[in-house]
Design a protein around this motif. Structure first.
Motif, PDB file in Angstrom:
ATOM      1  N   LEU A   1      18.161 -11.152 -21.471  1.00 31.44           N
ATOM      2  CA  LEU A   1      17.967 -12.066 -20.345  1.00 31.44           C
ATOM      3  C   LEU A   1      16.723 -12.926 -20.559  1.00 31.44           C
ATOM      4  O   LEU A   1      15.626 -12.422 -20.781  1.00 31.44           O
ATOM      5  N   GLU A   2      16.921 -14.248 -20.505  1.00 27.95           N
ATOM      6  CA  GLU A   2      15.835 -15.201 -20.713  1.00 27.95           C
ATOM      7  C   GLU A   2      15.469 -15.957 -19.444  1.00 27.95           C
ATOM      8  O   GLU A   2      14.334 -16.376 -19.281  1.00 27.95           O
ATOM      9  N   GLU A   3      16.441 -16.160 -18.572  1.00 26.99           N
ATOM     10  CA  GLU A   3      16.194 -16.932 -17.352  1.00 26.99           C
ATOM     11  C   GLU A   3      16.839 -16.240 -16.157  1.00 26.99           C
ATOM     12  O   GLU A   3      18.003 -15.850 -16.206  1.00 26.99           O
ATOM     13  N   LEU A   4      16.044 -16.116 -15.081  1.00 28.16           N
ATOM     14  CA  LEU A   4      16.510 -15.469 -13.856  1.00 28.16           C
ATOM     15  C   LEU A   4      16.106 -16.323 -12.670  1.00 28.16           C
ATOM     16  O   LEU A   4      14.938 -16.668 -12.518  1.00 28.16           O
ATOM     17  N   ASP A   5      17.067 -16.656 -11.835  1.00 26.46           N
ATOM     18  CA  ASP A   5      16.795 -17.452 -10.644  1.00 26.46           C
ATOM     19  C   ASP A   5      17.167 -16.645  -9.402  1.00 26.46           C
ATOM     20  O   ASP A   5      18.339 -16.394  -9.138  1.00 26.46           O
ATOM     21  N   LEU A   6      16.138 -16.229  -8.677  1.00 25.81           N
ATOM     22  CA  LEU A   6      16.306 -15.480  -7.427  1.00 25.81           C
ATOM     23  C   LEU A   6      15.843 -16.301  -6.232  1.00 25.81           C
ATOM     24  O   LEU A   6      15.617 -15.764  -5.149  1.00 25.81           O
TER      25      LEU A   6
END
Length: 176
Positions: free
Chosen positions: A76-81
């Motif tokens: 996982l490189e990008e996480l948008d919460l």
């Protein structure tokens, strides 16, 4: 890429067994929890999506992240919460298994320890952190996610983030 955006989903489809999936977009739904997804068929979901690099969960109603939510998401490189209802910054502890995470978006949640901005411009904050608290949060997130390059989260000062990142990297260089 699997686009499940804007479908008024109340839960994440489970079990989700897509071992080659790299990009999963679940934004703009009505998801409130990920518990069923993470414990589907007595197996944590990351084992079913080991190639996931980008996960977008923005614009939902997520209030809590299970402690093991990111276990196994080693790529996982990008996480948008962003634009959820996360209130406890401790839920971010689960990010420690995401050693490649370089981009994290946490703005517009209701963290008690993260400043919240409605996005309508200056003066719209619902909570505010004192600079030492902001610095502490920034350092905490960086310690959990050593590869982080981008942290977007309401009034988290870019200079403060850059300074904290430089301090962390210089400490690591001294340790080697």
């Amino acid at each position: 890429t699997l686009l499940l955006s804007e479908n008024q989903l109340r839960a994440v489809p489970a079990p989700l067994r897509l071992p080659l999936l790299k990009n999963l977009r679940l934004n703009m739904n009505r998801i409130t929890t990920l518990h069923e997804w993470t414990h589907a068929a007595d197996r944590p979901w990351p084992l079913c999506t080991p190639s996931l690099q980008k996960l977008v969960l923005s614009d939902n109603q997520i209030t809590h992240l299970p402690r093991d939510i990111f276990t196994g998401l080693l790529l996982l490189e990008e996480l948008d919460l962003s634009f959820n209802a996360l209130a406890d910054a401790e839920c971010l502890v689960s990010l420690s298994s995401c050693r490649l995470l370089s981009s994290l978006h946490i703005q517009d949640n209701i963290f008690t320890t993260v400043p919240v901005n409605t996005g309508a411009g200056a003066g719209t904050s619902r909570t505010a952190l004192l600079p030492p608290q902001l610095q502490q949060l920034t350092h905490r997130i960086l310690s959990l996610c050593p590869a982080l390059e981008t942290l977007s989260g309401n009034r988290i000062d870019r200079a403060l983030f850059a300074d904290a990142l430089a301090q962390l990297r210089s400490r690591k260089a001294l340790e080697q």
